[in-house]
Design a protein around this motif. Structure first.
Motif, mmCIF file in Angstrom:
data_model
loop_
_atom_site.group_PDB
_atom_site.id
_atom_site.type_symbol
_atom_site.label_atom_id
_atom_site.label_comp_id
_atom_site.label_asym_id
_atom_site.label_seq_id
_atom_site.Cartn_x
_atom_site.Cartn_y
_atom_site.Cartn_z
ATOM 1 N N GLU A 159 0.830 -1.212 0.000
ATOM 2 C CA GLU A 159 0.000 0.000 0.000
ATOM 3 C C GLU A 159 0.862 1.259 0.000
ATOM 4 O OE1 GLU A 159 -3.333 0.303 -0.458
ATOM 5 O OE2 GLU A 159 -3.189 -1.852 -0.829
ATOM 6 N N ARG B 51 0.655 4.153 -2.745
ATOM 7 C CA ARG B 51 0.363 5.517 -2.300
ATOM 8 C C ARG B 51 1.401 6.493 -2.852
ATOM 9 N NH1 ARG B 51 0.883 4.919 2.941
ATOM 10 N NH2 ARG B 51 -0.879 3.519 3.010
ATOM 11 N N TYR C 207 0.705 6.993 -6.583
ATOM 12 C CA TYR C 207 -0.480 7.801 -6.886
ATOM 13 C C TYR C 207 -0.359 9.248 -6.431
ATOM 14 C CZ TYR C 207 -2.908 3.702 -8.632
ATOM 15 O OH TYR C 207 -3.274 2.621 -9.382
ATOM 16 N N LYS C 208 0.650 9.570 -5.644
ATOM 17 C CA LYS C 208 0.903 10.960 -5.245
ATOM 18 C C LYS C 208 1.998 11.604 -6.095
ATOM 19 C CE LYS C 208 -0.667 10.763 -0.492
ATOM 20 N NZ LYS C 208 -0.368 11.091 0.894
#
Length: 109
Positions: free
Chosen positions: A7, A11, A14-15
């Motif tokens: 995860e 994360r 995706y940032k």
């Protein structure tokens, strides 16, 4: 090659600026419309930002081939499609608010 198994790795991806830039290209290419709704003859477009209010999330950019299985396609525009939240959840098997259908339609005695 970068992996996207945890995860935290997802994360971070995706940032990233690279993802945000490609995401905007996919939204623009798809005219900010859900492509699945469009295939089914429906229309679902992005929300409009109202000054002073937080913009509601209506659309997601979906990886056709998931990044944890195909990390080499994570930043490939042709691997992306724009979906509304409902269609995106269906693609991932996350269906909320719908009752499970009964296996049998027999009357209860």
């Amino acid at each position: 090659m970068t992996e996207y198994k945890t995860e935290a790795q997802k994360r971070t991806f995706y940032k990233s600026g690279a993802w945000n830039k490609l995401r905007q290209l996919a939204l623009d290419r798809d005219n900010r419309e859900c492509q699945e709704c469009k295939r089914e003859g429906r229309v679902h477009v992005d929300s409009i930002k109202v000054e002073g209010d937080r913009k509601s999330v209506e659309l997601n950019v979906h990886h056709k081939y998931e990044i944890e299985d195909y990390p080499q396609l994570a930043l490939v525009l042709d691997n992306l499609t724009t979906l509304c939240l409902n269609c995106h959840n269906k693609m991932h098997g996350r269906v909320f608010g719908e009752q499970k259908r009964k296996r049998w339609d027999d009357e209860m005695w």
